[in-house]
Design an enzyme around this catalytic site. Sequence first.
Site, short mmCIF file in Angstrom:
data_model
loop_
_atom_site.label_atom_id
_atom_site.label_comp_id
_atom_site.label_asym_id
_atom_site.label_seq_id
_atom_site.Cartn_x
_atom_site.Cartn_y
_atom_site.Cartn_z
N CYS A 92 0.83 -1.20 0.00
CA CYS A 92 0.00 0.00 0.00
C CYS A 92 0.88 1.26 0.00
O CYS A 92 1.59 1.49 -0.96
CB CYS A 92 -0.98 -0.04 1.17
SG CYS A 92 -2.35 1.10 0.92
N TYR A 93 0.91 2.05 1.06
CA TYR A 93 1.78 3.24 1.05
C TYR A 93 3.23 2.83 0.78
O TYR A 93 3.97 3.55 0.08
CB TYR A 93 1.69 4.00 2.38
CG TYR A 93 2.57 5.22 2.37
CD1 TYR A 93 2.12 6.40 1.79
CD2 TYR A 93 3.88 5.18 2.86
CE1 TYR A 93 2.95 7.51 1.70
CE2 TYR A 93 4.71 6.29 2.79
CZ TYR A 93 4.24 7.45 2.22
OH TYR A 93 5.05 8.55 2.13
N ASP A 240 0.59 -14.05 31.20
CA ASP A 240 1.93 -13.49 30.96
C ASP A 240 2.87 -13.71 32.14
O ASP A 240 4.00 -14.19 31.96
CB ASP A 240 1.83 -11.99 30.64
CG ASP A 240 0.87 -11.72 29.50
OD1 ASP A 240 0.61 -12.66 28.72
OD2 ASP A 240 0.35 -10.59 29.41
N SER A 241 2.41 -13.37 33.34
CA SER A 241 3.32 -13.54 34.47
C SER A 241 3.58 -15.03 34.74
O SER A 241 4.67 -15.41 35.15
CB SER A 241 2.81 -12.83 35.72
OG SER A 241 1.61 -13.41 36.20
N SER A 242 2.61 -15.88 34.46
CA SER A 242 2.80 -17.32 34.67
C SER A 242 3.86 -17.88 33.74
O SER A 242 4.76 -18.61 34.17
CB SER A 242 1.49 -18.09 34.42
OG SER A 242 0.50 -17.66 35.32
N LYS A 382 0.80 -12.04 22.22
CA LYS A 382 0.03 -12.78 23.23
C LYS A 382 -0.19 -14.25 22.84
O LYS A 382 -0.02 -15.15 23.66
CB LYS A 382 -1.33 -12.10 23.41
CG LYS A 382 -2.17 -12.67 24.53
CD LYS A 382 -1.84 -11.99 25.82
CE LYS A 382 -2.71 -12.42 26.96
NZ LYS A 382 -2.36 -11.67 28.17
#
Length: 526
Positions: A92-93, A240-242, A382
């Site tokens: 595109c751009y 995330d912390s796990s 994530k």
Amino acid sequence: MADPNASAPARHEHVLILDFGSQVTQLIARRLRETGVYCEIWPFSHAPEARIRAFAPRGIILSGGPASVNEGSSPKAPDHVFTLGLPVLGICYGQQTMAAQLGGVVEGSDHREFGRAFVDVTGECAITQGVWAPGAREQVWMSHGDRITALPPGFRSVASSEGAPFSVIADDERRFYGTMFHPEVVHTPHGAALLKNFTHGICGCSGDWTMGAYRAETIAKIRAQVGTGRVVCGLSGGVDSSVAAVLIHEAIGDQLTCIYVDHGLMRANESEQVVKTFRDRFNIHLVHRDASDLFLGQLSGVTDPEIKRKTIGRLFIEVFEEEQNKIGGADFLAQGTLYPDVIESVSATGGPSVTIKSHHNVGGLPEGMRMQLIEPLRELFKDEVRVLGRELGIPEEIVGRHPFPGPGLAIRIPGDVTREKADLLRRVDTVFLEEIRNAGLYDAIWQAFAVLLPVRTVGVMGDGRTYDQACALRAVTSTDGMTADVYPFDMAFLSRVSNRIVNEVRGINRVTYDITSKPPGTIEWE
Ligand code: XMP
């Protein structure tokens, strides 16, 4: 503090994405990583030749962006992008600036194309090979006003649409390609295959970015960074912390201590599950501080949502510091920072201003806590963290869990928060989530929870009058929590949940379903 410009070790095959400010630049990275290609997103204005050479990419992708190449101050790809001898794909751009910079002509057009469009495949090139056959008409997703009207020397057109005669352009000799549409979005059904042709076919990547490799490399990096130092990690029970905790533990074992500050506002059985999983199953040194009396005591009488949040944040840091002093301090603080939090993003105008978002999972580094940060997930999205979590053997209940806010149930109890109200809400929440799981809907929903309303209503049960509390159910779909749609349960499901709640949870006699999207609502009620 980790260097925000730090890159992964050079032994991986890399592709560089230069960002011109498109809303969907991150999706390019997602599509590439899905095919095993490690890539990074840099602002177009932060890509000096030496930095690119050090990163040693196999190819460069120029993203879309909101600017027009005909504006005087429009952003340009650095000239060395086209002289390094690397394959380049402009999207595109990115295609327009490449064409303009290499001697083509780009003009504004009356025929703007936004959304779904079709292109006619008129030729063949290495990008379309094996994906689009000449003569075919293919669906794509466009978002442009300008278009190329004259190709730069060396280029030819391979596909065209009504609004963009040069929808796909190719210079096979220099290995420069461009698409007027966005191959990275799902509305371009063969877009991922076109991108794979670029990375694997043209750039020669084999797809060596795997979670197994990431795990091994990150463990080596953590060992090198920490040495014999001590690491403390705030565990929240979230994904995330796990994952960060288990990964760091695998690297340095007992040099890691996790602190789980239990504010008494978690969902049912969550604290037990955290302790069982991390202390018993993973053998991680875990401090479980039951601070529910402190939190609930200080929240007593607090009804303003912002004061609730601030109170919880302040107490969290106080308790965390107390616990970490008890274990004799630490040299490093581990955080579950993810890649979307550290991408240097180009401002919406495509200008040179650069923002690096900072993110602190434990509510900000308290003054005086002179620790270095360890952020083992800062290169991951994530869903990649979830893959890594599964690879590390973290149970699905944690890895696949819906997001849960730091202030916990406090922001789902409008008005004064008490232990009794939290207990009541936990019971409602449990029934709702049980039914969602039974119906096989858990993974299709971003977040589902109950809210305890500060209202009593009249009802009738058996032959008697009731005057009990009302609750609201909330379930939304979302990709990042920034916007959200209401989950369209069928009425039979909602009736079943409502019956169970009123019958099984004494104290609740009315159930409502929140049908507000975000915006204008937020996901949480406070
Ligand atoms: P809102 O309510 O702003 O929520 O639409 C968007 C997403 O963020 C979560 N959320 C939080 N997460 N600490 C967190 O870790 C917080 O203070 C917090 N507040 C909201 C919310 O659950 C949703 O996923």
